[in-house]
Design a protein around this motif. Structure first.
Motif, mmCIF file in Angstrom:
data_model
loop_
_atom_site.group_PDB
_atom_site.id
_atom_site.type_symbol
_atom_site.label_atom_id
_atom_site.label_comp_id
_atom_site.label_asym_id
_atom_site.label_seq_id
_atom_site.Cartn_x
_atom_site.Cartn_y
_atom_site.Cartn_z
ATOM 1 N N LYS A 36 7.200 5.728 13.333
ATOM 2 C CA LYS A 36 8.023 6.405 12.318
ATOM 3 C C LYS A 36 7.407 6.277 10.924
ATOM 4 N N VAL A 37 6.136 6.687 10.822
ATOM 5 C CA VAL A 37 5.413 6.628 9.553
ATOM 6 C C VAL A 37 5.115 8.035 9.047
ATOM 7 N N ASN A 38 4.889 8.138 7.738
ATOM 8 C CA ASN A 38 4.546 9.419 7.110
ATOM 9 C C ASN A 38 3.070 9.702 7.327
ATOM 10 N N VAL A 39 2.768 10.778 8.056
ATOM 11 C CA VAL A 39 1.386 11.102 8.384
ATOM 12 C C VAL A 39 1.049 12.502 7.890
ATOM 13 N N GLU A 40 -0.120 12.609 7.263
ATOM 14 C CA GLU A 40 -0.682 13.902 6.882
ATOM 15 C C GLU A 40 -2.034 14.015 7.560
ATOM 16 N N TRP A 62 0.827 -1.190 0.000
ATOM 17 C CA TRP A 62 0.000 0.000 0.000
ATOM 18 C C TRP A 62 0.869 1.251 0.000
ATOM 19 N N ARG A 63 0.526 2.193 -0.871
ATOM 20 C CA ARG A 63 1.252 3.447 -0.965
ATOM 21 C C ARG A 63 0.564 4.553 -0.182
ATOM 22 N N SER A 64 -0.755 4.446 -0.050
ATOM 23 C CA SER A 64 -1.507 5.503 0.618
ATOM 24 C C SER A 64 -2.667 4.896 1.398
ATOM 25 N N LEU A 65 -2.702 5.184 2.697
ATOM 26 C CA LEU A 65 -3.755 4.675 3.568
ATOM 27 C C LEU A 65 -4.580 5.852 4.074
ATOM 28 N N THR A 80 7.774 1.224 5.493
ATOM 29 C CA THR A 80 7.507 1.444 4.067
ATOM 30 C C THR A 80 7.513 2.946 3.820
ATOM 31 N N ASN A 81 7.327 3.323 2.596
ATOM 32 C CA ASN A 81 7.176 4.744 2.261
ATOM 33 C C ASN A 81 5.711 5.121 2.132
ATOM 34 N N ALA A 82 4.830 4.299 2.662
ATOM 35 C CA ALA A 82 3.397 4.578 2.560
ATOM 36 C C ALA A 82 3.054 5.876 3.280
ATOM 37 N N ARG A 83 2.086 6.557 2.731
ATOM 38 C CA ARG A 83 1.595 7.812 3.312
ATOM 39 C C ARG A 83 0.275 7.505 4.013
ATOM 40 N N ASP A 135 -17.080 12.876 13.839
ATOM 41 C CA ASP A 135 -17.815 13.183 15.078
ATOM 42 C C ASP A 135 -17.328 12.468 16.333
ATOM 43 N N GLN A 136 -16.280 11.686 16.249
ATOM 44 C CA GLN A 136 -15.769 10.956 17.406
ATOM 45 C C GLN A 136 -14.253 10.911 17.320
ATOM 46 N N PRO A 137 -13.588 10.641 18.434
ATOM 47 C CA PRO A 137 -12.133 10.416 18.359
ATOM 48 C C PRO A 137 -11.844 9.166 17.537
ATOM 49 N N TYR A 138 -10.619 9.036 17.107
ATOM 50 C CA TYR A 138 -10.201 7.856 16.365
ATOM 51 C C TYR A 138 -10.273 6.613 17.228
ATOM 52 N N SER A 139 -10.479 5.483 16.567
ATOM 53 C CA SER A 139 -10.324 4.189 17.218
ATOM 54 C C SER A 139 -8.831 3.948 17.385
ATOM 55 N N ASN A 140 -8.388 3.728 18.608
ATOM 56 C CA ASN A 140 -6.969 3.485 18.863
ATOM 57 C C ASN A 140 -6.453 2.276 18.094
ATOM 58 N N ARG A 141 -7.265 1.242 18.020
ATOM 59 C CA ARG A 141 -6.829 0.024 17.337
ATOM 60 C C ARG A 141 -6.757 0.219 15.832
ATOM 61 N N ALA A 142 -7.661 0.994 15.252
ATOM 62 C CA ALA A 142 -7.590 1.258 13.807
ATOM 63 C C ALA A 142 -6.314 2.021 13.480
ATOM 64 N N LEU A 143 -5.964 2.975 14.334
ATOM 65 C CA LEU A 143 -4.709 3.701 14.135
ATOM 66 C C LEU A 143 -3.529 2.745 14.194
ATOM 67 N N GLU A 144 -3.519 1.887 15.199
ATOM 68 C CA GLU A 144 -2.418 0.945 15.360
ATOM 69 C C GLU A 144 -2.297 0.026 14.147
ATOM 70 N N VAL A 145 -3.423 -0.461 13.644
ATOM 71 C CA VAL A 145 -3.408 -1.335 12.467
ATOM 72 C C VAL A 145 -2.777 -0.602 11.283
ATOM 73 N N ALA A 146 -3.223 0.618 11.022
ATOM 74 C CA ALA A 146 -2.687 1.385 9.893
ATOM 75 C C ALA A 146 -1.207 1.688 10.075
ATOM 76 N N PHE A 147 -0.811 2.091 11.270
ATOM 77 C CA PHE A 147 0.592 2.425 11.515
ATOM 78 C C PHE A 147 1.482 1.200 11.341
ATOM 79 N N ARG A 148 1.027 0.046 11.810
ATOM 80 C CA ARG A 148 1.822 -1.178 11.669
ATOM 81 C C ARG A 148 1.956 -1.582 10.196
ATOM 82 N N LEU A 149 0.874 -1.417 9.433
ATOM 83 C CA LEU A 149 0.936 -1.761 8.017
ATOM 84 C C LEU A 149 1.885 -0.842 7.252
ATOM 85 N N ALA A 150 1.951 0.417 7.655
ATOM 86 C CA ALA A 150 2.793 1.391 6.958
ATOM 87 C C ALA A 150 4.228 1.418 7.477
ATOM 88 N N GLN A 151 4.427 0.856 8.647
ATOM 89 C CA GLN A 151 5.756 0.901 9.277
ATOM 90 C C GLN A 151 6.796 0.245 8.373
#
Length: 159
Positions: A93-97, A22-25, A49-52, A31-47
């Motif tokens: 250490k992932v690229n976040v926008e 994946w290059r871009s996630l 890599t150069n994924a954004r 209306d709600q804070p982020y799901s902590n686990r969804a963030l963790e899943v995305a960060f681990r998948l991008a870790q």
């Protein structure tokens, strides 16, 4: 039939071809804070890599107001949610926008961002209690309509 299988019927997706596919996630919040686990899943998948990772918070503006109307409470919640998510990304250490979107219908804007941002993977956090993550019905709609691969983190009663 379980609640999970009713909310998210089986959908065939391409098989991942390996790490860094994946290059871009896109991780949306509405209306709600982020799901902590969804963030963790995305960060681990991008870790590693150069994924954004696009952290996108959506403020739904009522039709009686102009899209640029001041919604101080909603803007504050959005900025805080993005700030917390950005801090959570640091150890990975992932690229976040991060960006806040104002829209009439969040699910439509999320779906339009996929081709605009060349998103390969949509990561959704959904909760039945509506305290964190996306409402279950919106997550289901996005899951079924997204023109990209989708990962849904759905765990009841996440703390």
């Amino acid at each position: 039939m379980s609640l999970l299988s009713r909310l998210f019927p089986t959908r065939t997706a391409p098989t991942p071809s390996g790490a860094g596919q994946w290059r871009s996630l896109l991780i949306p919040a509405v209306d709600q804070p982020y799901s902590n686990r969804a963030l963790e899943v995305a960060f681990r998948l991008a870790q590693g890599t150069n994924a954004r990772i696009q952290l996108a918070y959506f403020i739904e503006v009522p039709r009686i107001l102009p899209l640029n109307a001041a919604l101080l409470d909603a803007e504050s919640v959005a900025a805080n949610a993005l700030h917390i998510a950005e801090r959570a990304a640091i150890p990975y250490k992932v690229n976040v926008e991060s960006v806040i979107h104002r829209t009439r219908k969040a699910h439509e804007r999320i779906l339009s961002l996929i081709p605009e941002g060349k998103v390969d993977l949509l990561v959704l956090g959904a909760r039945p209690d509506r305290t964190r993550g996306l409402p279950g019905d919106m997550a289901r709609e996005l899951f079924l309509a997204a023109p990209c691969e989708v990962i849904v983190d759905y765990i009841a009663n996440e703390k």
